[in-house]
Motif scaffolding. Structure first.
Motif, PDB file in Angstrom:
ATOM      1  N   LYS A  28      62.641   8.471  -3.838  1.00 35.31           N
ATOM      2  CA  LYS A  28      63.078   7.460  -2.882  1.00 35.31           C
ATOM      3  C   LYS A  28      61.899   6.748  -2.218  1.00 35.31           C
ATOM      4  CE  LYS A  28      67.310   9.974  -1.647  1.00 35.31           C
ATOM      5  NZ  LYS A  28      68.043  10.631  -0.533  1.00 35.31           N
ATOM      6  N   TRP A  29      60.771   7.444  -2.094  1.00 31.23           N
ATOM      7  CA  TRP A  29      59.590   6.877  -1.439  1.00 31.23           C
ATOM      8  C   TRP A  29      58.384   7.698  -1.874  1.00 31.23           C
ATOM      9  CZ3 TRP A  29      58.931   2.449   1.153  1.00 31.23           C
ATOM     10  CH2 TRP A  29      57.779   2.264   1.912  1.00 31.23           C
ATOM     11  N   PRO A  30      57.248   7.060  -2.133  1.00 24.43           N
ATOM     12  CA  PRO A  30      56.064   7.833  -2.523  1.00 24.43           C
ATOM     13  C   PRO A  30      55.693   8.850  -1.442  1.00 24.43           C
ATOM     14  CG  PRO A  30      55.718   5.494  -2.908  1.00 24.43           C
ATOM     15  CD  PRO A  30      56.988   5.613  -2.122  1.00 24.43           C
ATOM     16  N   GLY A  31      55.558  10.099  -1.831  1.00 21.03           N
ATOM     17  CA  GLY A  31      55.234  11.148  -0.867  1.00 21.03           C
ATOM     18  C   GLY A  31      53.743  11.396  -0.775  1.00 21.03           C
ATOM     19  N   GLN A  32      53.367  12.645  -0.510  1.00 25.04           N
ATOM     20  CA  GLN A  32      51.971  12.975  -0.304  1.00 25.04           C
ATOM     21  C   GLN A  32      51.127  12.857  -1.573  1.00 25.04           C
ATOM     22  OE1 GLN A  32      51.801  16.828   1.518  1.00 25.04           O
ATOM     23  NE2 GLN A  32      52.545  16.091   3.491  1.00 25.04           N
TER      24      GLN A  32
ATOM     25  N   LEU B 202      57.886  -3.782   5.028  1.00 22.83           N
ATOM     26  CA  LEU B 202      59.306  -3.764   5.351  1.00 22.83           C
ATOM     27  C   LEU B 202      59.514  -3.892   6.853  1.00 22.83           C
ATOM     28  CD1 LEU B 202      60.444  -0.840   3.004  1.00 22.83           C
ATOM     29  CD2 LEU B 202      60.434  -3.294   2.523  1.00 22.83           C
ATOM     30  N   ASP B 203      60.642  -4.448   7.231  1.00 25.32           N
ATOM     31  CA  ASP B 203      60.953  -4.679   8.638  1.00 25.32           C
ATOM     32  C   ASP B 203      61.621  -3.440   9.234  1.00 25.32           C
ATOM     33  OD1 ASP B 203      61.364  -5.759  11.092  1.00 25.32           O
ATOM     34  OD2 ASP B 203      62.856  -7.243  10.466  1.00 25.32           O
ATOM     35  N   ARG B 204      60.805  -2.399   9.440  1.00 26.90           N
ATOM     36  CA  ARG B 204      61.276  -1.183  10.092  1.00 26.90           C
ATOM     37  C   ARG B 204      60.079  -0.429  10.657  1.00 26.90           C
ATOM     38  NH1 ARG B 204      63.465   2.045   4.754  1.00 26.90           N
ATOM     39  NH2 ARG B 204      61.465   2.436   3.723  1.00 26.90           N
ATOM     40  N   GLU B 205      60.340   0.599  11.488  1.00 29.57           N
ATOM     41  CA  GLU B 205      59.273   1.276  12.204  1.00 29.57           C
ATOM     42  C   GLU B 205      58.484   2.242  11.325  1.00 29.57           C
ATOM     43  OE1 GLU B 205      58.183   0.718  15.287  1.00 29.57           O
ATOM     44  OE2 GLU B 205      59.592  -0.952  15.335  1.00 29.57           O
ATOM     45  N   MET B 206      59.172   2.987  10.467  1.00 32.11           N
ATOM     46  CA  MET B 206      58.506   3.990   9.635  1.00 32.11           C
ATOM     47  C   MET B 206      58.670   3.641   8.162  1.00 32.11           C
ATOM     48  SD  MET B 206      59.660   7.460  11.682  1.00 32.11           S
ATOM     49  CE  MET B 206      58.651   8.502  10.603  1.00 32.11           C
ATOM     50  N   ARG B 207      57.744   4.194   7.351  1.00 31.85           N
ATOM     51  CA  ARG B 207      57.768   3.959   5.897  1.00 31.85           C
ATOM     52  C   ARG B 207      57.957   2.473   5.605  1.00 31.85           C
ATOM     53  NH1 ARG B 207      61.624   7.852   2.673  1.00 31.85           N
ATOM     54  NH2 ARG B 207      63.167   6.534   3.679  1.00 31.85           N
ATOM     55  N   LYS B 208      57.006   1.687   6.053  1.00 30.67           N
ATOM     56  CA  LYS B 208      57.186   0.241   5.931  1.00 30.67           C
ATOM     57  C   LYS B 208      56.150  -0.462   5.070  1.00 30.67           C
ATOM     58  CE  LYS B 208      54.883  -0.718  10.374  1.00 30.67           C
ATOM     59  NZ  LYS B 208      55.059  -1.365  11.697  1.00 30.67           N
TER      60      LYS B 208
ATOM     61  N   GLN C 229      51.826  -0.141 -17.230  1.00 36.65           N
ATOM     62  CA  GLN C 229      51.918   0.959 -16.276  1.00 36.65           C
ATOM     63  C   GLN C 229      52.148   0.367 -14.889  1.00 36.65           C
ATOM     64  OE1 GLN C 229      48.381   3.404 -16.555  1.00 36.65           O
ATOM     65  NE2 GLN C 229      49.344   4.764 -18.034  1.00 36.65           N
ATOM     66  N   ILE C 230      53.123   0.917 -14.173  1.00 39.25           N
ATOM     67  CA  ILE C 230      53.419   0.458 -12.813  1.00 39.25           C
ATOM     68  C   ILE C 230      53.454   1.671 -11.895  1.00 39.25           C
ATOM     69  CG2 ILE C 230      55.022  -0.811 -11.330  1.00 39.25           C
ATOM     70  CD1 ILE C 230      56.183  -2.099 -13.842  1.00 39.25           C
ATOM     71  N   PHE C 231      52.723   1.583 -10.786  1.00 38.25           N
ATOM     72  CA  PHE C 231      52.689   2.672  -9.817  1.00 38.25           C
ATOM     73  C   PHE C 231      53.114   2.142  -8.445  1.00 38.25           C
ATOM     74  CE2 PHE C 231      49.617   3.782 -13.102  1.00 38.25           C
ATOM     75  CZ  PHE C 231      49.995   5.075 -13.415  1.00 38.25           C
ATOM     76  N   TRP C 232      54.023   2.884  -7.807  1.00 36.17           N
ATOM     77  CA  TRP C 232      54.474   2.566  -6.454  1.00 36.17           C
ATOM     78  C   TRP C 232      53.690   3.451  -5.501  1.00 36.17           C
ATOM     79  CZ3 TRP C 232      60.008   4.044  -4.367  1.00 36.17           C
ATOM     80  CH2 TRP C 232      60.182   3.460  -3.102  1.00 36.17           C
ATOM     81  N   ARG C 233      52.960   2.833  -4.570  1.00 33.29           N
ATOM     82  CA  ARG C 233      52.031   3.592  -3.735  1.00 33.29           C
ATOM     83  C   ARG C 233      52.223   3.240  -2.260  1.00 33.29           C
ATOM     84  NH1 ARG C 233      46.334   2.149  -6.367  1.00 33.29           N
ATOM     85  NH2 ARG C 233      46.811   0.213  -5.258  1.00 33.29           N
ATOM     86  N   THR C 234      51.840   4.171  -1.394  1.00 32.12           N
ATOM     87  CA  THR C 234      51.920   3.923   0.044  1.00 32.12           C
ATOM     88  C   THR C 234      50.534   3.963   0.661  1.00 32.12           C
ATOM     89  OG1 THR C 234      52.190   6.251   0.619  1.00 32.12           O
ATOM     90  CG2 THR C 234      54.192   4.985   0.196  1.00 32.12           C
ATOM     91  N   GLU C 235      50.416   3.368   1.846  1.00 35.11           N
ATOM     92  CA  GLU C 235      49.154   3.353   2.569  1.00 35.11           C
ATOM     93  C   GLU C 235      48.701   4.772   2.897  1.00 35.11           C
ATOM     94  OE1 GLU C 235      47.512   0.713   6.275  1.00 35.11           O
ATOM     95  OE2 GLU C 235      49.376   1.781   6.600  1.00 35.11           O
ATOM     96  N   GLN C 236      49.622   5.607   3.364  1.00 33.72           N
ATOM     97  CA  GLN C 236      49.278   6.971   3.733  1.00 33.72           C
ATOM     98  C   GLN C 236      48.872   7.782   2.509  1.00 33.72           C
ATOM     99  OE1 GLN C 236      48.930   7.971   6.772  1.00 33.72           O
ATOM    100  NE2 GLN C 236      48.312  10.043   6.193  1.00 33.72           N
ATOM    101  N   GLY C 237      49.593   7.582   1.409  1.00 36.04           N
ATOM    102  CA  GLY C 237      49.272   8.305   0.187  1.00 36.04           C
ATOM    103  C   GLY C 237      47.889   7.960  -0.337  1.00 36.04           C
ATOM    104  N   LEU C 238      47.526   6.686  -0.264  1.00 34.15           N
ATOM    105  CA  LEU C 238      46.203   6.255  -0.722  1.00 34.15           C
ATOM    106  C   LEU C 238      45.106   6.838   0.162  1.00 34.15           C
ATOM    107  CD1 LEU C 238      46.923   2.509  -1.554  1.00 34.15           C
ATOM    108  CD2 LEU C 238      46.544   4.360  -3.168  1.00 34.15           C
ATOM    109  N   LYS C 239      45.370   6.952   1.477  1.00 30.97           N
ATOM    110  CA  LYS C 239      44.382   7.531   2.381  1.00 30.97           C
ATOM    111  C   LYS C 239      44.146   8.998   2.065  1.00 30.97           C
ATOM    112  CE  LYS C 239      45.178   4.554   6.416  1.00 30.97           C
ATOM    113  NZ  LYS C 239      45.710   4.510   7.810  1.00 30.97           N
ATOM    114  N   GLN C 240      45.218   9.718   1.767  1.00 31.03           N
ATOM    115  CA  GLN C 240      45.105  11.149   1.524  1.00 31.03           C
ATOM    116  C   GLN C 240      44.474  11.465   0.180  1.00 31.03           C
ATOM    117  OE1 GLN C 240      49.099  12.589   2.051  1.00 31.03           O
ATOM    118  NE2 GLN C 240      48.980  12.567   4.293  1.00 31.03           N
ATOM    119  N   ASN C 241      44.780  10.662  -0.811  1.00 32.01           N
ATOM    120  CA  ASN C 241      44.278  10.947  -2.156  1.00 32.01           C
ATOM    121  C   ASN C 241      42.958  10.267  -2.475  1.00 32.01           C
ATOM    122  OD1 ASN C 241      46.526  12.504  -3.841  1.00 32.01           O
ATOM    123  ND2 ASN C 241      47.532  11.153  -2.387  1.00 32.01           N
ATOM    124  N   LYS C 242      42.632   9.203  -1.741  1.00 34.77           N
ATOM    125  CA  LYS C 242      41.373   8.485  -1.901  1.00 34.77           C
ATOM    126  C   LYS C 242      41.050   8.206  -3.377  1.00 34.77           C
ATOM    127  CE  LYS C 242      39.389  10.392   2.314  1.00 34.77           C
ATOM    128  NZ  LYS C 242      38.282  11.174   2.916  1.00 34.77           N
TER     129      LYS C 242
END
Length: 331
Positions: free
Chosen positions: A38-42, A82-88, A108-121
């Motif tokens: 549903k959303w990219p995790g850690q 996205l127009d919401r407070e979390m996971r945006k 190849q297509i990858f769905w990524r989040t800001e937090q995930g990129l910070k953690q995985n560098k």
């Protein structure tokens, strides 16, 4: 009429890719992907495949539907908020890879989040390196111009600005150069300066580069006839009125020169970084929604520029109602 853009996530009957992510504007689907979560995790990213089948969105299968604030291309990435407070905040990385055992390429297509990129560098390199020769135009009225020893230089009258990057007859970017004395002079005629900057922004990529530090405009010994308070307000007004213009306090002539060269280099590299064809299709079809705040600025400008110097409340009410009826439907 600007149509709203939505992020829609729905449950589908597929063991490997149990969810479908769709970006839709009005009735037009800009992007549809089958995704594994549903959303990219850690772990930082989710592998996706493009939906190639025709499908109908079913309300009973929709998990969430969220308005999209903006879509933007950054190289091979499609960035979304996205127009919401979390996971945006997230992005989609589109890559093409060559087959190891046969001719051709696969996607190849990858769905990524800001937090995930910070953690995985993830290990990445800049894409805005440019190793060819730039074609830079210097305005013929420019006295003691900056030096660009690695570029092909031509001098001619520019419609606006002092330096321009040209590519195959097209102006890719324009820079207005200002010394400390230039800025002080412009602040004495702010209305004209604002109009000049509006004209500068006629070019998609434009910048105002100042050969001075911000702090120097607060130095009472240097600004002489003006107070530091006036300088602060004038500079703040530039940023407030021209939020879509890049304004740089470079510190000195040499750094202003270097910043401009690197800016032009990055613009040329970005143009030649051909996006994945799907990103190009999305950005061609995507029409950004006008910000809600913009209508208040429009109303303010209408009153300022079109209304008589004195008027009754009934005149205001009548004209604004007529204005809203023809313009608010955009939102």
């Amino acid at each position: 009429m600007n149509k709203k853009t939505f992020f829609i996530l729905e449950k589908i009957e597929n063991k490997r890719f149990p969810y479908r992510l769709t970006i839709i504007q009005g009735n037009k689907i800009l992007l549809s992907l089958r995704v594994q979560e549903k959303w990219p995790g850690q772990k930082g990213h989710i592998f996706c495949v493009r939906e190639k089948e025709n499908f109908i969105l079913k309300k009973e299968n929709i998990i969430e539907k969220v308005p999209i604030l903006y879509l933007k291309r950054l190289g091979k990435r499609l960035v979304m908020a996205l127009d919401r407070e979390m996971r945006k905040r997230c992005d989609f990385l589109f890559l093409k890879k060559k087959y190891k055992t046969k001719e051709g390429e696969y996607e190849q297509i990858f769905w990524r989040t800001e937090q995930g990129l910070k953690q995985n560098k993830p290990k990445v390199k800049l894409t805005t390196y440019y190793h060819d020769t730039l074609n830079i135009i210097i305005d013929s009225n420019e006295r003691y111009p900056w030096k660009f020893p690695k570029a092909i230089i031509s001098k001619r009258k520019l419609p606006i600005g002092d330096y321009a990057l040209e590519d195959n007859g097209e102006i890719l970017g324009v820079v207005e150069r200002k010394t400390f004395e230039n800025v002080i002079h412009e602040f004495s005629q702010m209305a004209n300066f604002h109009q000049h900057l509006v004209n500068l922004k006629a070019y998609k990529n434009s910048a105002l580069v100042i050969e001075e530090n911000y702090s120097d405009f607060l130095n009472e010994n240097k600004i002489k006839y003006y107070s530091s308070s006036y300088m602060l307000k004038a500079i703040a007004e530039l940023y407030a009125y021209h939020s879509d213009l890049t304004i740089v306090f470079a510190g000195n002539r040499k750094l202003a020169n270097e910043w401009t060269y690197r800016y032009f280099e990055a613009l040329k590299s970005h143009k030649e970084d051909v996006p994945h064809f799907k990103i190009a299709e999305i950005m061609e079809d995507y029409k950004p929604s006008q910000k809600k705040e913009d209508i208040y600025l429009e109303i303010k400008n209408k009153i300022k520029n079109e209304f008589p110097e004195s008027f009754k409340f009934s005149y205001l009410k009548k004209n604004l109602i007529m204005y809203q009826s023809t313009n608010l439907e955009k939102y």
